[in-house]
Design a protein around this motif. Sequence first.
Motif, PDB file in Angstrom:
ATOM      1  N   CYS A 186       4.294 -49.646 -44.005  1.00 46.19           N
ATOM      2  CA  CYS A 186       3.002 -49.868 -42.902  1.00 46.19           C
ATOM      3  C   CYS A 186       3.682 -49.413 -41.612  1.00 46.19           C
ATOM      4  N   ARG A 187       5.398 -49.783 -41.378  1.00 49.75           N
ATOM      5  CA  ARG A 187       6.003 -49.708 -40.285  1.00 49.75           C
ATOM      6  C   ARG A 187       6.137 -48.087 -40.102  1.00 49.75           C
ATOM      7  N   ASP A 188       6.299 -47.228 -41.226  1.00 44.49           N
ATOM      8  CA  ASP A 188       6.474 -45.637 -41.041  1.00 44.49           C
ATOM      9  C   ASP A 188       5.227 -45.239 -40.827  1.00 44.49           C
ATOM     10  N   SER A 189       3.921 -45.796 -41.092  1.00 43.70           N
ATOM     11  CA  SER A 189       2.922 -45.186 -40.863  1.00 43.70           C
ATOM     12  C   SER A 189       2.281 -45.328 -39.543  1.00 43.70           C
ATOM     13  N   VAL A 190       2.534 -46.528 -38.963  1.00 42.62           N
ATOM     14  CA  VAL A 190       2.702 -46.886 -37.428  1.00 42.62           C
ATOM     15  C   VAL A 190       3.326 -45.942 -36.456  1.00 42.62           C
ATOM     16  N   THR A 191       4.529 -45.735 -36.934  1.00 41.52           N
ATOM     17  CA  THR A 191       5.587 -44.663 -36.406  1.00 41.52           C
ATOM     18  C   THR A 191       4.854 -43.281 -36.328  1.00 41.52           C
ATOM     19  N   LEU A 192       4.478 -42.826 -37.454  1.00 41.53           N
ATOM     20  CA  LEU A 192       3.950 -41.530 -37.658  1.00 41.53           C
ATOM     21  C   LEU A 192       2.707 -41.220 -36.738  1.00 41.53           C
ATOM     22  N   ILE A 193       1.795 -42.198 -36.835  1.00 46.51           N
ATOM     23  CA  ILE A 193       0.447 -42.185 -35.754  1.00 46.51           C
ATOM     24  C   ILE A 193       1.061 -42.063 -34.614  1.00 46.51           C
ATOM     25  N   ARG A 194       2.046 -42.920 -33.986  1.00 49.36           N
ATOM     26  CA  ARG A 194       2.560 -42.852 -32.449  1.00 49.36           C
ATOM     27  C   ARG A 194       3.111 -41.707 -31.913  1.00 49.36           C
ATOM     28  N   ASP A 195       4.047 -41.135 -33.070  1.00 50.42           N
ATOM     29  CA  ASP A 195       4.884 -40.211 -32.843  1.00 50.42           C
ATOM     30  C   ASP A 195       4.055 -38.908 -32.867  1.00 50.42           C
ATOM     31  N   PHE A 196       2.750 -38.785 -33.522  1.00 55.52           N
ATOM     32  CA  PHE A 196       1.975 -37.700 -33.465  1.00 55.52           C
ATOM     33  C   PHE A 196       1.041 -37.721 -32.074  1.00 55.52           C
ATOM     34  N   VAL A 197       0.684 -38.922 -31.847  1.00 60.34           N
ATOM     35  CA  VAL A 197       0.064 -38.894 -30.335  1.00 60.34           C
ATOM     36  C   VAL A 197       1.052 -38.619 -29.196  1.00 60.34           C
ATOM     37  N   ASP A 198       2.269 -39.110 -29.347  1.00 65.35           N
ATOM     38  CA  ASP A 198       3.451 -38.925 -28.238  1.00 65.35           C
ATOM     39  C   ASP A 198       3.592 -37.399 -28.250  1.00 65.35           C
ATOM     40  N   GLY A 199       3.854 -36.719 -29.693  1.00 66.10           N
ATOM     41  CA  GLY A 199       4.053 -35.401 -29.499  1.00 66.10           C
ATOM     42  C   GLY A 199       2.931 -34.413 -28.739  1.00 66.10           C
ATOM     43  N   GLU A 200       1.699 -34.796 -28.909  1.00 69.51           N
ATOM     44  CA  GLU A 200       0.643 -34.162 -28.170  1.00 69.51           C
ATOM     45  C   GLU A 200       0.989 -34.335 -26.587  1.00 69.51           C
ATOM     46  N   ASN A 261      -5.047 -40.207 -19.113  1.00 69.45           N
ATOM     47  CA  ASN A 261      -5.377 -40.567 -20.408  1.00 69.45           C
ATOM     48  C   ASN A 261      -4.435 -41.568 -21.163  1.00 69.45           C
ATOM     49  N   ASN A 262      -2.958 -41.143 -20.776  1.00 70.50           N
ATOM     50  CA  ASN A 262      -1.884 -41.931 -21.158  1.00 70.50           C
ATOM     51  C   ASN A 262      -1.851 -43.134 -20.344  1.00 70.50           C
ATOM     52  N   LEU A 263      -2.035 -43.498 -19.062  1.00 70.09           N
ATOM     53  CA  LEU A 263      -2.340 -44.518 -18.248  1.00 70.09           C
ATOM     54  C   LEU A 263      -3.409 -45.688 -19.062  1.00 70.09           C
ATOM     55  N   VAL A 264      -4.448 -45.022 -19.350  1.00 71.52           N
ATOM     56  CA  VAL A 264      -5.539 -45.768 -20.079  1.00 71.52           C
ATOM     57  C   VAL A 264      -4.942 -46.257 -21.413  1.00 71.52           C
ATOM     58  N   SER A 265      -4.235 -45.255 -22.013  1.00 67.42           N
ATOM     59  CA  SER A 265      -3.815 -46.076 -23.404  1.00 67.42           C
ATOM     60  C   SER A 265      -2.541 -47.027 -23.415  1.00 67.42           C
ATOM     61  N   ASN A 266      -1.906 -47.066 -22.194  1.00 66.30           N
ATOM     62  CA  ASN A 266      -0.895 -48.071 -21.843  1.00 66.30           C
ATOM     63  C   ASN A 266      -1.463 -49.290 -21.754  1.00 66.30           C
ATOM     64  N   THR A 325       8.394 -44.833 -26.380  1.00 60.99           N
ATOM     65  CA  THR A 325       9.771 -43.891 -26.301  1.00 60.99           C
ATOM     66  C   THR A 325      10.210 -44.287 -25.168  1.00 60.99           C
ATOM     67  N   GLY A 326       9.690 -44.994 -23.996  1.00 57.82           N
ATOM     68  CA  GLY A 326      10.297 -44.992 -22.668  1.00 57.82           C
ATOM     69  C   GLY A 326      10.508 -43.600 -22.116  1.00 57.82           C
ATOM     70  N   LEU A 327       9.770 -42.494 -22.334  1.00 58.58           N
ATOM     71  CA  LEU A 327       9.443 -41.427 -21.641  1.00 58.58           C
ATOM     72  C   LEU A 327       8.231 -41.307 -20.867  1.00 58.58           C
ATOM     73  N   GLY A 328       7.234 -41.968 -21.283  1.00 59.77           N
ATOM     74  CA  GLY A 328       5.833 -41.549 -20.865  1.00 59.77           C
ATOM     75  C   GLY A 328       5.743 -42.131 -19.564  1.00 59.77           C
ATOM     76  N   MET A 329       6.153 -42.901 -18.827  1.00 63.89           N
ATOM     77  CA  MET A 329       6.122 -43.067 -17.544  1.00 63.89           C
ATOM     78  C   MET A 329       7.033 -42.257 -16.695  1.00 63.89           C
ATOM     79  N   HIS A 330       8.154 -41.706 -17.302  1.00 56.93           N
ATOM     80  CA  HIS A 330       8.649 -40.620 -16.431  1.00 56.93           C
ATOM     81  C   HIS A 330       8.278 -39.524 -16.366  1.00 56.93           C
ATOM     82  N   ILE A 331       7.564 -39.030 -17.712  1.00 58.62           N
ATOM     83  CA  ILE A 331       6.821 -37.935 -17.557  1.00 58.62           C
ATOM     84  C   ILE A 331       5.562 -37.834 -16.842  1.00 58.62           C
TER      85      ILE A 331
END
Length: 373
Positions: A186-200, A261-266, A325-331
């Motif tokens: 379950c933990r790895d699945s959540v990480t995979l989903i979030r990594d994919f969206v963050d990668g986009e 989109n990222n601000l709404v997601s947060n 990741t802590g990078l979102g707001m900086h980007i």
Amino acid sequence: MLPTTDFLQQALDVSPQTFFVYDADAGRMLFVSAAYEQLFPDLQRENATTDLPRLLAYLPHDDQQYALHCLAELIAGNHCDDLLLRLQPHPNVPLRWLSMQAQRSLGPEGQVLLSGTLEDVTVEQEYLRNADKYMAKKNTTLEILSHDLAGPFNMLQQLAEFLEERTKTLQDEQVQRMLRIMRDTCRDSVTLIRDFVDGEFMDSANVDFKPLRVDLVQNIAQIVDTYQQGEHLVAKHFTFHHSQPTIYAEIDNNKFLQVINNLVSNAIKFTREGGNIAVGLTQQPDHVLVTVADDGIGIPAHLLPVLFDRFTKARRPGLRGEKTTGLGMHIIETIVRLHHGRIWVESEENVGTTFYIQLPIPTRAPGVDASTS
């Protein structure tokens, strides 16, 4: 007409682009190439000077003001980016897009000359704008699905951790191993989903910066509409308010909509079920103000000063344990700065958070109005 050699005249007249030379001091066209009559079938090149007010009237009012501003900037010797203008001579005629490139020079008698090209770029613009539209819809849909899919996985992970703790007394290694597999999966699945969206998001941020003049009302409305269609999946309510029907700004459409989109997601991550997320857009005399507000759990005061830092200490998991990741707001701040804008935040714990984005807009040059020809 401007004197040219026969060779140069022929070369210009066979080009699909319309070449022109305009005497700004005299207010008249010195030269237009033959493509002028293909670009404007109801006009003739020898009447180009007297046609100028008519051509200006072919542009929507917002584009008229924009074109006149850029004209005044060029005449004054200032830089003005290539103009992208909409053209619609009559309401029942399909909208076309024109690209105009111009530069300032001085004539033999010291007069200010503007020379350049006009080109119909309707096909290219429709392609780009449709691509941006579907890119924004794709990113929004990914965010909705990531929240919708991560929820059950997070719940199952918490359930597995609870059962793992409660069954320790059984001293059954097989049960414990199965619960650990369930928890880790379950933990790895959540990480995979979030990594994919963050990668986009990261991929979008790394694309070359290409600003265009766009209608923010139309583009942001498309994002909010997609979230509204997915309200039942994320258990939040979304609204969009704007001060007027059309509000223009020069933005890199893909990058800026990804910021929204990222601000709404947060906001979704830190807003409880049944909460509200509101996007606002207001036109001011010299800037556009975009807001993304929620009535969620808010941000602790001591984290606000470092929120936009790279790898900020303000990063927190969402209410459902969503990874960050802590990078979102900086980007996000970096993208806003690329637009010569600024972003700031106001927040109160257990009351909500509002992000503000201020974008500059060109101001009209003094003495230039829609009646200028």
